[in-house]
Structure formats: C-alpha cells, structure tokens
Enzyme design. Structure first.
Site, PDB file in Angstrom:
ATOM      1  N   SER A  65       0.800  -1.244   0.000  1.00  0.00           N
ATOM      2  CA  SER A  65       0.000   0.000   0.000  1.00  0.00           C
ATOM      3  C   SER A  65       0.826   1.284   0.000  1.00  0.00           C
ATOM      4  O   SER A  65       0.250   2.364  -0.132  1.00  0.00           O
ATOM      5  CB  SER A  65      -0.944   0.014   1.200  1.00  0.00           C
ATOM      6  OG  SER A  65      -1.989  -0.876   0.967  1.00  0.00           O
ATOM      7  N   LYS A  87       0.288   3.406  -2.915  1.00  0.00           N
ATOM      8  CA  LYS A  87      -0.899   4.267  -3.013  1.00  0.00           C
ATOM      9  C   LYS A  87      -0.534   5.749  -2.921  1.00  0.00           C
ATOM     10  O   LYS A  87      -1.288   6.607  -3.382  1.00  0.00           O
ATOM     11  CB  LYS A  87      -1.912   3.888  -1.920  1.00  0.00           C
ATOM     12  CG  LYS A  87      -2.473   2.482  -2.145  1.00  0.00           C
ATOM     13  CD  LYS A  87      -3.314   1.981  -0.985  1.00  0.00           C
ATOM     14  CE  LYS A  87      -3.771   0.553  -1.271  1.00  0.00           C
ATOM     15  NZ  LYS A  87      -4.414  -0.096  -0.108  1.00  0.00           N
ATOM     16  N   TYR A 136      -4.470  -2.344 -10.029  1.00  0.00           N
ATOM     17  CA  TYR A 136      -4.281  -2.227  -8.574  1.00  0.00           C
ATOM     18  C   TYR A 136      -3.359  -3.334  -8.047  1.00  0.00           C
ATOM     19  O   TYR A 136      -2.422  -3.063  -7.290  1.00  0.00           O
ATOM     20  CB  TYR A 136      -5.646  -2.292  -7.873  1.00  0.00           C
ATOM     21  CG  TYR A 136      -5.542  -2.344  -6.369  1.00  0.00           C
ATOM     22  CD1 TYR A 136      -5.322  -1.193  -5.618  1.00  0.00           C
ATOM     23  CD2 TYR A 136      -5.650  -3.553  -5.683  1.00  0.00           C
ATOM     24  CE1 TYR A 136      -5.219  -1.239  -4.231  1.00  0.00           C
ATOM     25  CE2 TYR A 136      -5.540  -3.612  -4.299  1.00  0.00           C
ATOM     26  CZ  TYR A 136      -5.320  -2.451  -3.580  1.00  0.00           C
ATOM     27  OH  TYR A 136      -5.201  -2.509  -2.209  1.00  0.00           O
ATOM     28  N   TYR A 181      -4.605   3.805   8.439  1.00  0.00           N
ATOM     29  CA  TYR A 181      -5.967   3.283   8.614  1.00  0.00           C
ATOM     30  C   TYR A 181      -6.491   3.578  10.019  1.00  0.00           C
ATOM     31  O   TYR A 181      -6.408   4.721  10.466  1.00  0.00           O
ATOM     32  CB  TYR A 181      -5.993   1.778   8.283  1.00  0.00           C
ATOM     33  CG  TYR A 181      -5.153   1.433   7.090  1.00  0.00           C
ATOM     34  CD1 TYR A 181      -5.520   1.907   5.832  1.00  0.00           C
ATOM     35  CD2 TYR A 181      -3.983   0.705   7.192  1.00  0.00           C
ATOM     36  CE1 TYR A 181      -4.755   1.626   4.711  1.00  0.00           C
ATOM     37  CE2 TYR A 181      -3.206   0.424   6.077  1.00  0.00           C
ATOM     38  CZ  TYR A 181      -3.587   0.893   4.849  1.00  0.00           C
ATOM     39  OH  TYR A 181      -2.830   0.631   3.760  1.00  0.00           O
ATOM     40  N   VAL A 194       1.340  -3.787   3.778  1.00  0.00           N
ATOM     41  CA  VAL A 194       1.341  -5.080   4.463  1.00  0.00           C
ATOM     42  C   VAL A 194       2.580  -5.935   4.148  1.00  0.00           C
ATOM     43  O   VAL A 194       2.721  -7.026   4.683  1.00  0.00           O
ATOM     44  CB  VAL A 194       0.044  -5.900   4.204  1.00  0.00           C
ATOM     45  CG1 VAL A 194      -1.154  -5.252   4.874  1.00  0.00           C
ATOM     46  CG2 VAL A 194      -0.192  -6.126   2.723  1.00  0.00           C
TER      47      VAL A 194
END
Ligand code: GLN
Length: 310
Positions: A69, A72, A194, A246, A264
């Site tokens: 991630s 992102k 993605y 998050y 992760v």
C-alpha cells in the site's frame, strides 16, 4: 541540516543495533496474500535522506520487498497531478477509522471512498489512472522509475497473481463502487492495475528516494524536477498524516508524529516536510496490519532526535 542535527542523526543510527535488540519482533507476517508469507520475518532495514541530500542507512536497507500500500502514495500523486481538483468530486479526504479492507463506510457513503489510502480509495484512484493513461501499467512504472532514478524497478508478477487469486474483497469494492457509477472502467482492468501497483518491489533506499518530493515542496531531489506543486505536496502529506495508517493513524501520529504510509509487506515511509524522508522495513505486522518494529523504531528515532512535526 545544522551540525547539531547531523550529530543527533548519526548518534541514533549508531544506536539502532542495540535498540533493535530491545524491541521484541512481535506480530505476524501477512499471509492473506499467500505469496507475501514467504519473506524472512527477521529482516530489518532503514534508509533516511535529508532535504540537503545526506543519507543514513542501516540493516537490509538495499534489499527489495513488496511495497504494497505504500504504492498508493505514488498513484495518488500521479492521479492528483493529472486530474487536479476534480479528483475530490469522487473521493474524500477524511480518516476512515476502519481497517484498510473494510466495506463498512463504502455502503453508508454511497460508493464514495473516505480517502485515497484505504483499499476502496486506492481502487478508485486506479480507475482514474486507467482512464487517463493509454498504457496504465507501463506509464505508471515509468513514473516510479523516474522518481527513483532506476529503470529496473518492476512489478512482481508472482505477487500480483497471488493477490488476484485471493482478492475477493477488493473485487467486491470495485463492483460496489461501479453500482454507484463511481467506477468508469472495466472492473477486471482496474483490479489488474491495482494488484500490479501493490506488487511493486523496492528497497528502503529506493523508497526513501522515490518520495523525496514530499519533503522538498514537490521537487525530486535526484532529478531536481518538480513532481507536483508545493500546494499538492502539502495536501498529500496531510492525507498521509490523517489516513496513512488506517485505524491506527492516531497511534502513529501519537507515537511517531510524522505523515506516513504503511504497507502489508512490512514497509513504512514517513516524511518530515522540508527535513527528511525515511523508509523502514520489518515484515511482521501488528493486528492493524502495520509493521510492528517499523513503528517502534520510527518512534525511537523521532523521540531521540526531537524531530516530529508536532
Ligand atoms: N495489496 C494489499 C491489499 O489490497 C494492500 C494492503 C496494504 O498494504 N495495506 O489487500
């Protein structure tokens, strides 16, 4: 940076081996994407680049890992650059308070993701890039290669495939957003893009370099070219501060005190605007899906050097 800061940074890097011995390697390596579970859980690397181009490194800082991630941040940068303010008509900038793969708020908020860093938001950003780029995977890779200054940066097909084979939640999110007309492209194409960007492999040294624009008002320190404007840089850092971890974003601000983004694969990037970028990697994750030792070491670093943004 002044000589006092330089001394403090050098001292902390010298103390890292001793400090690491005192931090138990708790948590679990991510296994919900089976290919990610093959990593050696004892790995640890860190690389820091100051705004005046000094480098500090320790451990496995040149070993590549799955950035997951953290990608992102890079996809948001390119989408924001291409789409300008229109981007925010389809996606929010509020913390979610939920896990990265939660569907909960997406239903409540009618297919508008809360922010670009939860999975739903990152999938929407992928839809934007699929619309904007002729060859999304190739052009995105070119963008990242230029940020790092390394034409060999690549996706890992093995990991992308593993994600695809187990990506039921991500597939459900894209379909759900599509039912609200907030996805313009083919669901499979968006997912494929993605899964590939999550599979990018980079080392701490490469990651710290890639995001130097976030500590330098939008300018890449290697190429000296503007990646994005100072105003967009400020906004991306703000979203990282509020949403990068998050439902643990508060804890990261509380303990570390920097805008940051986790993945992760056990990687974390963190930014001190106008001072430095740092990338750390330790594969074992806490229950929120963030690197356990990575967070602890960054807390040690910002405490010892008194260099958080707060
Ligand atoms: N590829 C991962 C997923 O979609 C990324 C999650 C993460 O790094 N937090 O589940």
């Amino acid at each position: 940076m002044n000589s006092k800061e330089q001394f403090a940074f050098e001292k902390v890097f010298l103390e890292l081996p001793e400090q690491l011995k005192q931090i138990p390697n708790l948590g679990e390596v991510a296994s919900y994407i089976p290919e990610l579970s093959h990593v050696n859980p004892e790995k640890f690397g860190i690389h820091l680049i100051t705004a005046d181009k000094q480098n500090f490194a320790y451990g496995d800082s040149n070993e590549k890992f799955s950035i997951q991630s953290i990608a992102k941040v890079l996809s948001l940068t390119l989408a924001f650059k291409l789409e300008e303010e229109k981007l925010w008509e389809r996606i929010g900038v509020e913390p979610s308070g939920n896990a990265f793969n939660s569907l909960f708020r997406l239903e409540q908020e009618k297919g508008i993701p809360r922010n670009p860093f939860i999975n739903a938001g990152a999938l929407l950003i992928c839809d934007v890039l699929v619309s904007r780029l002729n060859q999304p995977k190739e052009e995105f890779l070119d963008f990242v290669r230029e940020l790092v200054g390394n034409p060999k940066i690549n996706y890992c097909e093995r990991i992308a495939l593993s994600e695809k084979e187990h990506g039921y939640r991500n597939a459900s999110m894209v379909n759900f957003m599509k039912s609200y007309n907030n996805i313009n492209n083919d669901v499979e194409e968006v997912l494929d893009f993605y899964f590939h960007l999550c599979s990018l492999e980079m080392s701490c040294a490469e990651l710290a370099q890639a995001v130097t624009y976030l500590s330098s008002d939008g300018m890449n320190l290697l190429t000296q070219k503007e990646v994005i404007s100072p105003s967009k840089t400020k906004r991306i850092n703000a979203i990282m501060q509020l949403c990068g971890f998050y439902d643990e974003a508060g804890e990261f601000a509380f303990e570390v005190g920097l805008p940051g983004k986790s993945g992760v694969g056990g990687g974390i990037i963190a930014i001190h605007p106008l001072k430095y970028t740092v990338a750390v990697w330790s594969p074992k994750l806490n229950e929120k899906g963030n690197s356990y030792r990575g967070m602890k070491i960054l807390e040690f670093f910002t405490t010892q050097t008194a260099s958080s943004v707060f």
